[in-house]
Enzyme design. Structure first.
Site, PDB file in Angstrom:
ATOM      1  N   MET A  26      13.014  24.132   1.672  1.00 33.88           N
ATOM      2  CA  MET A  26      12.173  23.326   0.790  1.00 33.88           C
ATOM      3  C   MET A  26      12.970  22.477  -0.195  1.00 33.88           C
ATOM      4  O   MET A  26      12.653  21.317  -0.437  1.00 33.88           O
ATOM      5  CB  MET A  26      11.207  24.230   0.021  1.00 33.88           C
ATOM      6  CG  MET A  26      10.135  23.478  -0.740  1.00 33.88           C
ATOM      7  SD  MET A  26       9.020  24.562  -1.671  1.00 33.88           S
ATOM      8  CE  MET A  26       8.120  25.369  -0.362  1.00 33.88           C
ATOM      9  N   TYR A  49      17.518  29.929   6.839  1.00 33.72           N
ATOM     10  CA  TYR A  49      16.389  30.747   7.294  1.00 33.72           C
ATOM     11  C   TYR A  49      16.448  31.003   8.795  1.00 33.72           C
ATOM     12  O   TYR A  49      16.762  30.113   9.584  1.00 33.72           O
ATOM     13  CB  TYR A  49      15.070  30.038   6.981  1.00 33.72           C
ATOM     14  CG  TYR A  49      14.627  30.206   5.556  1.00 33.72           C
ATOM     15  CD1 TYR A  49      14.321  31.463   5.046  1.00 33.72           C
ATOM     16  CD2 TYR A  49      14.521  29.111   4.712  1.00 33.72           C
ATOM     17  CE1 TYR A  49      13.908  31.622   3.727  1.00 33.72           C
ATOM     18  CE2 TYR A  49      14.098  29.257   3.390  1.00 33.72           C
ATOM     19  CZ  TYR A  49      13.797  30.525   2.907  1.00 33.72           C
ATOM     20  OH  TYR A  49      13.384  30.678   1.613  1.00 33.72           O
ATOM     21  N   LYS A  91       0.839  -1.207   0.000  1.00 32.54           N
ATOM     22  CA  LYS A  91       0.000   0.000   0.000  1.00 32.54           C
ATOM     23  C   LYS A  91       0.873   1.256   0.000  1.00 32.54           C
ATOM     24  O   LYS A  91       2.079   1.173   0.181  1.00 32.54           O
ATOM     25  CB  LYS A  91      -0.923  -0.006   1.225  1.00 32.54           C
ATOM     26  CG  LYS A  91      -0.228  -0.025   2.582  1.00 32.54           C
ATOM     27  CD  LYS A  91      -1.251  -0.348   3.680  1.00 32.54           C
ATOM     28  CE  LYS A  91      -0.630  -0.542   5.048  1.00 32.54           C
ATOM     29  NZ  LYS A  91      -0.220   0.681   5.739  1.00 32.54           N
ATOM     30  N   ARG A 120     -10.037   0.335  14.715  1.00 27.78           N
ATOM     31  CA  ARG A 120      -9.670   1.125  13.547  1.00 27.78           C
ATOM     32  C   ARG A 120     -10.424   0.616  12.325  1.00 27.78           C
ATOM     33  O   ARG A 120     -11.249   1.303  11.758  1.00 27.78           O
ATOM     34  CB  ARG A 120      -8.151   1.050  13.346  1.00 27.78           C
ATOM     35  CG  ARG A 120      -7.619   2.092  12.430  1.00 27.78           C
ATOM     36  CD  ARG A 120      -6.102   1.962  12.233  1.00 27.78           C
ATOM     37  NE  ARG A 120      -5.727   0.699  11.598  1.00 27.78           N
ATOM     38  CZ  ARG A 120      -4.577   0.501  10.957  1.00 27.78           C
ATOM     39  NH1 ARG A 120      -3.668   1.469  10.897  1.00 27.78           N
ATOM     40  NH2 ARG A 120      -4.290  -0.658  10.402  1.00 27.78           N
TER      41      ARG A 120
END
Lengths: 345, 345
Positions: free
Chosen positions: B290, B242, B33, B128
C-alpha cells in the site's frame, strides 16, 4: 448532480473494531494510513477515538497532523516509515512517535529529538521495513535504555493462516524481544485472526476495520451508488464503448452511468462486473472509461436513476477479485469526485 | 519527508497543446475532466488559458467551478454529462455549457434555464453519450432554433487509425450535422491525429496534452521520484514483501521506497517494473504494497536517497502496459499523498 455517492458506515467500522478487540485481552489500535484506507482519515480516526481506540498508525509523518486533530492529545500516533530527513518538525509539533527502522534512523532521531518518544520496528523476515536482527543486536542495549514506547514487527503472510512463515516470524519476534519490557506488537488484521499468541500487547488492525478480507466476519463499510445519465435502446449487432469490445447479441437497453476508472473503478474489472438495482444484476458492457460505464439494464422493469456498485451483496473483495487485485487496492483507489456521506454508528 | 515528489511540467503540456493546435486551422480546446487527468485541473486549465485555449471540457457540472476560477469569464466550459438533475445552480452560477445528451435533458434544460447556452452531443455509434440519430431527427429543428453553441460527437476507436469505425462515425456525423450552422466538434487526441477531415471547428485533446498515447510525439509531462526509507543486505534464499513472492537468487541489496498502490502505483504493474537511479535500472522485487515497494539496488555504486519511477525514459504508457492498462488510468490514479511540484513553461 452526476457524481456518484460513496457512503461510509462509521458504525460498521466501530463494530469491526470492537469485534477484533473482543478476540483477546490486548489493546487494539487502528491503522489509518493512506487517508484511512481511502475513506477519510479524519472521520475514521475520530470515530475510532470516540469508541476508545488510543493507538493509531500512519505510513508517513505528513499523515500525522490530520489524525492528531481528531484523536485528542492522549492518543499515540505511530509512523511506520520512522524518522526521515525533514520529518522532525511534524514529529515534534504533532507529537508523533516514529517507529525507528534502522540504526541510521535511531542516530538521527536521538540527535534531533533526544527526549522525544519513539518505537522500534524489527524485521522478522519480510525484508521491507525494520532493523535486521544483526542491527538490533548491535543497538538493542542502547535503544532499550532510551525507553521505547513500542517494539513491533510485521507479518508477511498472515492473510494465509497455514503459511509456515507466520510461525517462523512469531518465533523470531519472541527471540528478538526476549526480556524486553517495552510493549510489543506483531499483528495486523491477519495476525489477530491467527490467535492470541500473535496479539502481544497491542494489535494494529487496518483492512478488517474497513470491511475487507481476511476478516470474513467484517461488516461491510462502503456502498457506492452511481447516477444514470441516459438510457438508450440498441439493436442486435451494435457495439458499446471504446474499441467496440462488446456487441449486443439481441436488442438491449443500455444505461450510461457517471463514474469510471478516474473514480477508482479499476478498468481491469471490466465486463465480468455487474451493478445492482433492487437486487437485480445489470452487467457492465464494453470497456470502463474514465468517467462513464455502459450497463445493460434490459432486465429492469423501470428505467433506473442510479445503480449500485458496492453494497452488502457485492463487497470490495468481490470487485477486487474481478480486477485481479485485493480489497485494499480497491479502497485506496477511490477517487476525489465522489460525494462522500458518513453514516454515524 | 517520506512522501514522493510528483513533478508536473506545465510547459510540456503547453508544448503538446501547441503541437496539436498546429495540425490544422480549427480551434483547439482542452479536456480537463477528472481533475485535469489527475494532474490538477486548476493548474492545468490556468496554464492552458494563458497560452490561448478558450474552450474547456469537464465530465460533470461539479468540476466546472474550479476551472471557471482560473480560465476567466470569456472561456467556454462544456460539460460532457449534460444537464442533470441538481446541476442547474452550477451551470448558472459558473456559466457552464451542458452538452445535451437526450431529449429528456433538452426539455429539462429549456424548462429550467431557457436562455442559457447549451451544446448538443450526438451518438454516432459508440452508444455511450449523446442523442441517437432518431432522437436528433425528432428535436433537431427545435434545438437548432435555440442556437446551440456546439454540436459534437465522440469517436470510439480513434486510437486505432485503421479502424473502420472511424470512417463510419465521421460519415454519420456529417450526415447528422448537414446544413447545421453551429460549430462542430468530433475529434479528441486520437481524432486530431486522423487528419484535418476529423477536426471540424473545434478539437478536444485530452490525453495528448498530458504526454500519453496515441500522441507519440507528445513531450512527457510527469516525473515521479520516491524517497528511499532504508536499504538492507539480504542473503540468497531470503524473500521480500507480502506472500514471499520473490526470493533472492544471490545476495542482494534491497531498498524500501515510500510509495505504493495507495499512491496510484498500480499493484498489477508488479515486478516487471523498474525504477531508475542516474539511468541505471533497479527492478521492483516482491509485491507492491500500500505504501511501500522493495527495489533491488544491488547494481548501484552508492546507496540512493530516492528512485525515479516516471521520467523521460520511462513514461506513463510504459508503466500502464506493465499493469495491463492504458496511460489514462495511470494518470487518473495518482494519489493524494504526493508532494506536487509544478514546473512553469
Amino acid at each position: 448532480m452526476s457524481t456518484a455517492k460513496l457512503t461510509i458506515d462509521l458504525g460498521a467500522i466501530l463494530t469491526n473494531w470492537r469485534r477484533l478487540n473482543s478476540m483477546g485481552p490486548s489493546e487494539t489500535g487502528a491503522v489509518v494510513k493512506a487517508n484511512g484506507y481511502g475513506l477519510g482519515a479524519e472521520r475514521v480516526a475520530g470515530a475510532l477515538a470516540s469508541a476508545g481506540a488510543r493507538s493509531f498508525f500512519v505510513a508517513v509523518a505528513e499523515e500525522g497532523p490530520a489524525v492528531r486533530k481528531v484523536v485528542g492529545h492522549e492518543a499515540q500516533i505511530y509512523i511506520f516509515s520512522g524518522h526521515m530527513v525533514g520529518d522532525t518538525q511534524y514529529i515534534q509539533n504533532h507529537d508523533l512517535i516514529p517507529l525507528i527502522n534502522s540504526v541510521d534512523q535511531l542516530i538521527y532521531h536521538v540527535e534531533l529529538l533526544q527526549n522525544h518518544p519513539f518505537g522500534i520496528q524489527l524485521d522478522t523476515g519480510m525484508n521491507r521495513l525494520g532493523m535486521e536482527p544483526k542491527e538490533w543486536q548491535a543497538v538493542r542495549e542502547l535503544a532499550l535504555q532510551l525507553n521505547p514506547k513500542l517494539i513491533m514487527s510485521h507479518l508477511a503472510c498472515a492473510d494465509d493462516r497455514e503459511h509456515a512463515m507466520n510461525v517462523e516470524q512469531h518465533r523470531l519476534f519472541l527471540e528478538l524481544t526476549n526480556d524486553v519490557a517495552a510493549p510489543k506488537s506483531l499483528a495486523a488484521t491477519g495476525g489477530i485472526l491467527l490467535g492470541k499468541d500473535y496479539h502481544f500487547d497491542l494489535t494494529r488492525p487496518g483492512i478488517g476495520l474497513f470491511g475487507g478480507l481476511p476478516f470474513e466476519e467484517a461488516k461491510p463499510v462502503v456502498s457506492l451508488d452511481i447516477p444514470v445519465i441516459q438510457i438508450r435502446d440498441i439493436k442486435a449487432g451494435e457495439s458499446v464503448g471504446y474499441g467496440n469490445t462488446w456487441t449486443a447479441p439481441t436488442p438491449r437497453k443500455i444505461a450510461t452511468i457517471s463514474a469510471g476508472y478516474a473514480d477508482g473503478i479499476i478498468r481491469a474489472m471490466g465486463s465480468n462486473t455487474s451493478l445492482y438495482s433492487a437486487g437485480i444484476q445489470c452487467p457492465v458492457v464494453g470497456r470502463i472509461s474514465m468517467d462513464l460505464i455502459g450497463i445493460d439494464v434490459s432486465e429492469l422493469a423501470a428505467p433506473p436513476t442510479s445503480l449500485s456498485l458496492l453494497n452488502s451483496t457485492q463487497r470490495i473483495d468481490h470487485l477486487a477479485a474481478n480486477a485481479g487485485t485485493i480489497g485494499y487496492e480497491l479502497l485506496t483507489s477511490f477517487g476525489g469526485r465522489y460525494k462522500r456521506l458518513y453514516r454515524e454508528g
